[in-house]
Enzyme design. Sequence first.
Site, PDB file in Angstrom:
ATOM      1  N   ASP A 118       0.822  -1.209   0.000  1.00  0.00           N
ATOM      2  CA  ASP A 118       0.000   0.000   0.000  1.00  0.00           C
ATOM      3  C   ASP A 118       0.858   1.262   0.000  1.00  0.00           C
ATOM      4  O   ASP A 118       1.798   1.376   0.782  1.00  0.00           O
ATOM      5  CB  ASP A 118      -0.891  -0.017   1.253  1.00  0.00           C
ATOM      6  CG  ASP A 118      -1.731   1.238   1.370  1.00  0.00           C
ATOM      7  OD1 ASP A 118      -2.561   1.464   0.480  1.00  0.00           O
ATOM      8  OD2 ASP A 118      -1.527   2.001   2.338  1.00  0.00           O
TER       9      ASP A 118
ATOM     10  N   GLU B  87       1.103  -0.933  -5.087  1.00  0.00           N
ATOM     11  CA  GLU B  87       0.014   0.029  -5.249  1.00  0.00           C
ATOM     12  C   GLU B  87       0.658   1.397  -5.349  1.00  0.00           C
ATOM     13  O   GLU B  87       0.940   2.048  -4.355  1.00  0.00           O
ATOM     14  CB  GLU B  87      -0.967  -0.019  -4.072  1.00  0.00           C
ATOM     15  CG  GLU B  87      -2.215   0.799  -4.325  1.00  0.00           C
ATOM     16  CD  GLU B  87      -2.308   2.115  -3.555  1.00  0.00           C
ATOM     17  OE1 GLU B  87      -3.135   2.967  -3.915  1.00  0.00           O
ATOM     18  OE2 GLU B  87      -1.551   2.314  -2.585  1.00  0.00           O
TER      19      GLU B  87
HETATM   20  C1  GLC Z   1      -3.787   3.633  -0.529  1.00  0.00           C
HETATM   21  C2  GLC Z   1      -5.185   3.121  -0.305  1.00  0.00           C
HETATM   22  C3  GLC Z   1      -6.062   4.236   0.142  1.00  0.00           C
HETATM   23  C4  GLC Z   1      -5.505   4.817   1.416  1.00  0.00           C
HETATM   24  C5  GLC Z   1      -4.020   5.179   1.268  1.00  0.00           C
HETATM   25  C6  GLC Z   1      -3.393   5.398   2.593  1.00  0.00           C
HETATM   26  O1  GLC Z   1      -3.734   4.569  -1.538  1.00  0.00           O
HETATM   27  O2  GLC Z   1      -5.660   2.515  -1.471  1.00  0.00           O
HETATM   28  O3  GLC Z   1      -7.382   3.815   0.333  1.00  0.00           O
HETATM   29  O4  GLC Z   1      -6.224   5.965   1.758  1.00  0.00           O
HETATM   30  O5  GLC Z   1      -3.283   4.147   0.653  1.00  0.00           O
HETATM   31  O6  GLC Z   1      -3.154   4.173   3.248  1.00  0.00           O
END
Ligand code: GLC
Length: 639
Positions: A281, A323
């Site tokens: 993430d 991500e």
């Molecule tokens: C990523 C997640 C998102 C979250 C962010 C902080 O982008 O997909 O939902 O707000 O990380 O953890």
Amino acid sequence: MYRAPDHAHAVARPVLETLDAQLREQFELRLDRWWSDLEDGLRAVYPPAAQGELIARLVRLAASAFAARDPDLRRLDTARTLDPDWFQSEAMLGYAAYCDRFTGDLAGISSRLDYLEELGVSYLHLMPLLRPREGDSDGGYAVADYRSVRPDLGTIDDLKTLAARLRERDISLVLDLVLNHVAREHPWAQAARAGDEYYRAFFRIFPDRSDPDAYERTLPEVFPDFAPGSFSWDDELGAWVWTTFNAFQWDLDWSNPDVFHAFAEIILFLAGLGVQVLRLDAIAFIWKRLGTNCQNQPEVHAITQALRAVARIAAPAVAFKAEAIVAPSDLVQYLGQGAHHGKVSDLAYHNSLMVQIWSMLAARDVRLAAHALRQLPPIPATTAWITYVRCHDDIGWAIADNDADAVGLDGFAHRAFLSDYYSGRFPGSSADGLVFQSNPATGDRRISGMTASLAGLERATDPESVHRAIGRMLLAYAVVLGWGGVPVIWMGDEIAMPNDREWDAEVAHAGDNRWTHRPMMDWDRAESRHDRSTPAGQMFTGLTELVAARRRLPQLDASVPTEILPVQDPGVLPLLRRHPLGELLELINVTDSWRPWPGERLAEHGLAAATDAITGRRIEITADGQLWLPPYAVRWLIA
Ligand code: GLC
């Protein structure tokens, strides 16, 4: 030949003592194989003085995790080692859901496995379910304990049981690894607040505003509406702490080797539960550098490489997924470019493709998409994209100015158009999205909304407009299913669920309209999924037909690159996938009118008498020499 030095083997030996000779040898071979990835990665990040000790601790950690590995998972390790491209298969299909919103709790998932199997799912991403802080937790992305499950969802044992059940059905469990930050309530942050120096060094803490101000000169804001700035004052800490996202999400300091070690431990713990893919993430944010936007720094990739080496040594069944929702030019690095080629994440979200799908549908024109997607460098043949139409987050218009320029558009104006279009403000738009994080400083307005609502289903009042909205949804999913990689369906899209109008009823959610596209699963609606007279039925049957066709097409293996052919008609996106078994030509009409594709172009690919792999029907060239495509038609042509 790869070879780890004797001192590394010497560290592992006592830990492996009780294992039989064959297992010990297996570990040694893996340590040899991944040694240079590990060492090179760490060397790029940590000072020489810190490296030796860290690497010894990591080898010990990997050896203990290996020694303790469940026999069933060890078997999976071997299977994945024999089939390292398992996630590239055309049979892969992902599904992403919040456990509570999908089935109530972890145990509930087991009762819905038939539903997932009916869709053809082989990869299940359960949204954050490790114990978050109380109250607002950014959808679980503020983790208070990585070793327990949110109590209302179940226990760690339930998670383990579920992972095993999924394995029996060849479904891989995917979980988030939130590694940029922890909750302010996580024990590390608690200890830091209590003054513990060891844990204060886990975070980026500043006594006054001078450093924060210096960084903020070049830092973009992620949540300008509800969490402005990137630093928060904390009374207990008596200092400012780096908080890229919300004030309750404290960024970790990855330049501290103890943070690296702590996460290596967490990764191996999750691997031990049977998690097969870890979604890294907000990985783009983990390294900070003054004078930059503190995203996509080279150290991010070196750290990922080293973490992955640790995972490969102890638990090679685990794959990494990045991500990184970043600009197109920064995206491909997450699958490994240059020295990191193929050595970082195995999977990464194709954010650019997602954005271009929505852009094509709004503009009814494929030229920007064709140009922008062609600019992306090829990805390593061992990796794959996660392709998706929308996710649990908002859509930010990651369209580069130079790509827009190249096709005669103004980037700023086009992004503004997309926000207007998808929030339904643009004349003639039937979309029903909500504006998320409007930023007057940059003009950015991101968009929240379910696929169905963005595609105009909610506003459709007559059968013809319903048909068109479903056509747009199926087109969007056909692009992601036909791209190669792991296509992921976000819960509810398969039955065309609209926006959740009550999204702000829950106090902790009010103010964050991303919850409009994180609804409770509508199982009543799902009952009509085979009834083609309903939108749910049209979507579900259309989608499962596409999934079935995809499974029959080896051309859709992720190792085959997607070529974008020269555009003949601005409304038709032509994609080609060359395979020894024959070419696959995909024609996608992004407009609501009939569009032609020249018959003579088909012959160039041996497709003069082609069949559409979706319907099994022969195509027809009309007397004018054209293949005519109805509104929103998708054809997957094979010989
Ligand atoms: C990523 C997640 C998102 C979250 C962010 C902080 O982008 O997909 O939902 O707000 O990380 O953890």
